[in-house]
Design a protein around this motif. Structure first.
Motif, PDB file in Angstrom:
ATOM      1  N   GLU A  53       9.460   0.308  76.441  1.00  0.00           N
ATOM      2  CA  GLU A  53      10.214   1.562  76.525  1.00  0.00           C
ATOM      3  C   GLU A  53      11.720   1.356  76.594  1.00  0.00           C
ATOM      4  N   SER A  54      12.165   0.290  77.266  1.00  0.00           N
ATOM      5  CA  SER A  54      13.599   0.054  77.402  1.00  0.00           C
ATOM      6  C   SER A  54      14.256  -0.291  76.068  1.00  0.00           C
ATOM      7  N   ALA A  55      13.458  -0.696  75.073  1.00  0.00           N
ATOM      8  CA  ALA A  55      13.984  -1.046  73.753  1.00  0.00           C
ATOM      9  C   ALA A  55      13.854   0.101  72.756  1.00  0.00           C
ATOM     10  N   ALA A  56      13.363   1.249  73.205  1.00  0.00           N
ATOM     11  CA  ALA A  56      13.152   2.387  72.292  1.00  0.00           C
ATOM     12  C   ALA A  56      14.456   2.787  71.614  1.00  0.00           C
ATOM     13  N   GLY A  57      14.402   2.967  70.311  1.00  0.00           N
ATOM     14  CA  GLY A  57      15.559   3.409  69.532  1.00  0.00           C
ATOM     15  C   GLY A  57      16.475   2.297  69.065  1.00  0.00           C
ATOM     16  N   ILE A  58      16.205   1.068  69.436  1.00  0.00           N
ATOM     17  CA  ILE A  58      17.039  -0.055  68.997  1.00  0.00           C
ATOM     18  C   ILE A  58      16.276  -0.798  67.909  1.00  0.00           C
ATOM     19  N   ALA A  59      16.878  -0.876  66.726  1.00  0.00           N
ATOM     20  CA  ALA A  59      16.218  -1.498  65.574  1.00  0.00           C
ATOM     21  C   ALA A  59      17.205  -2.390  64.836  1.00  0.00           C
ATOM     22  N   PRO A  60      16.699  -3.315  64.011  1.00  0.00           N
ATOM     23  CA  PRO A  60      17.585  -4.217  63.266  1.00  0.00           C
ATOM     24  C   PRO A  60      18.590  -3.489  62.374  1.00  0.00           C
ATOM     25  N   GLY A  61      18.302  -2.274  61.961  1.00  0.00           N
ATOM     26  CA  GLY A  61      19.213  -1.542  61.082  1.00  0.00           C
ATOM     27  C   GLY A  61      20.309  -0.809  61.817  1.00  0.00           C
ATOM     28  N   GLY A  62      20.357  -0.909  63.143  1.00  0.00           N
ATOM     29  CA  GLY A  62      21.364  -0.200  63.939  1.00  0.00           C
ATOM     30  C   GLY A  62      22.539  -1.097  64.275  1.00  0.00           C
ATOM     31  N   THR A  63      22.960  -1.036  65.525  1.00  0.00           N
ATOM     32  CA  THR A  63      24.083  -1.835  65.996  1.00  0.00           C
ATOM     33  C   THR A  63      23.675  -3.303  66.092  1.00  0.00           C
ATOM     34  N   LEU A  64      24.436  -4.182  65.445  1.00  0.00           N
ATOM     35  CA  LEU A  64      24.147  -5.613  65.448  1.00  0.00           C
ATOM     36  C   LEU A  64      25.109  -6.313  66.404  1.00  0.00           C
ATOM     37  N   ILE A  65      24.555  -7.100  67.319  1.00  0.00           N
ATOM     38  CA  ILE A  65      25.347  -7.881  68.260  1.00  0.00           C
ATOM     39  C   ILE A  65      25.089  -9.342  67.922  1.00  0.00           C
ATOM     40  N   ALA A  66      26.141 -10.058  67.518  1.00  0.00           N
ATOM     41  CA  ALA A  66      25.979 -11.446  67.084  1.00  0.00           C
ATOM     42  C   ALA A  66      27.245 -12.233  67.404  1.00  0.00           C
ATOM     43  N   PRO A  67      27.141 -13.562  67.412  1.00  0.00           N
ATOM     44  CA  PRO A  67      28.354 -14.374  67.556  1.00  0.00           C
ATOM     45  C   PRO A  67      29.309 -14.091  66.401  1.00  0.00           C
ATOM     46  N   GLY A  68      30.554 -14.464  66.526  1.00  0.00           N
ATOM     47  CA  GLY A  68      31.555 -14.214  65.497  1.00  0.00           C
ATOM     48  C   GLY A  68      31.176 -14.791  64.147  1.00  0.00           C
ATOM     49  N   PHE A  69      31.524 -14.069  63.104  1.00  0.00           N
ATOM     50  CA  PHE A  69      31.262 -14.525  61.744  1.00  0.00           C
ATOM     51  C   PHE A  69      32.551 -15.090  61.156  1.00  0.00           C
ATOM     52  N   VAL A  70      32.425 -16.149  60.374  1.00  0.00           N
ATOM     53  CA  VAL A  70      33.574 -16.784  59.742  1.00  0.00           C
ATOM     54  C   VAL A  70      33.318 -16.839  58.244  1.00  0.00           C
ATOM     55  N   ASP A  71      34.276 -16.369  57.461  1.00  0.00           N
ATOM     56  CA  ASP A  71      34.169 -16.443  56.006  1.00  0.00           C
ATOM     57  C   ASP A  71      34.767 -17.771  55.554  1.00  0.00           C
ATOM     58  N   LEU A  72      33.923 -18.688  55.104  1.00  0.00           N
ATOM     59  CA  LEU A  72      34.374 -20.013  54.703  1.00  0.00           C
ATOM     60  C   LEU A  72      34.749 -20.101  53.223  1.00  0.00           C
ATOM     61  N   HIS A  73      34.708 -18.980  52.520  1.00  0.00           N
ATOM     62  CA  HIS A  73      34.985 -18.949  51.095  1.00  0.00           C
ATOM     63  C   HIS A  73      36.499 -18.989  50.866  1.00  0.00           C
ATOM     64  N   ALA A  74      36.966 -19.977  50.138  1.00  0.00           N
ATOM     65  CA  ALA A  74      38.393 -20.100  49.837  1.00  0.00           C
ATOM     66  C   ALA A  74      38.587 -20.769  48.482  1.00  0.00           C
ATOM     67  N   HIS A  75      39.678 -20.394  47.802  1.00  0.00           N
ATOM     68  CA  HIS A  75      40.073 -21.037  46.548  1.00  0.00           C
ATOM     69  C   HIS A  75      41.472 -21.597  46.735  1.00  0.00           C
ATOM     70  N   PHE A  76      41.641 -22.844  46.404  1.00  0.00           N
ATOM     71  CA  PHE A  76      42.959 -23.452  46.455  1.00  0.00           C
ATOM     72  C   PHE A  76      43.383 -23.725  45.023  1.00  0.00           C
ATOM     73  N   ARG A  77      44.179 -22.830  44.480  1.00  0.00           N
ATOM     74  CA  ARG A  77      44.580 -22.928  43.073  1.00  0.00           C
ATOM     75  C   ARG A  77      46.030 -23.377  42.983  1.00  0.00           C
TER      76      ARG A  77
END
Length: 85
Positions: A53-77
């Motif tokens: 019951e305490s988890a009612a209404g919380i689903a993977p498609g809602g608010t996501l709580i996760a460690p920080g994300f880092v975008d490692l994509h880079a181009h050195f031209r």
């Protein structure tokens, strides 16, 4: 949004306390699911995994709580073609 934010401090200069409810992902232990986090003065002080019951209404498609994300994509031209960035 299935998560809520409550409990912000009312006085100026006092540490802020926030409670977040949402779908948490913890790759360090390989677990994900409904959870409640308490953050005080920018520091995670409590994580509670929710079930039933305490988890009612919380689903993977809602608010996501996760460690920080880092975008490692880079181009050195260099030299040349820097305008393509």
């Amino acid at each position: 949004m299935s998560g809520t934010t409550v409990g912000a401090s009312a006085s100026v200069g006092a540490p802020a306390s926030t409670t977040l409810r949402g779908w948490a992902v913890d790759p360090a232990v390989g677990r994900e699911g409904a959870a409640e986090l308490e953050i005080s003065d920018g520091i995670l002080v409590r994580l509670t995994w929710l079930e039933g019951e305490s988890a009612a209404g919380i689903a993977p498609g809602g608010t996501l709580i996760a460690p920080g994300f880092v975008d490692l994509h880079a181009h050195f031209r260099e030299p040349g073609n820097e305008d393509a960035e």
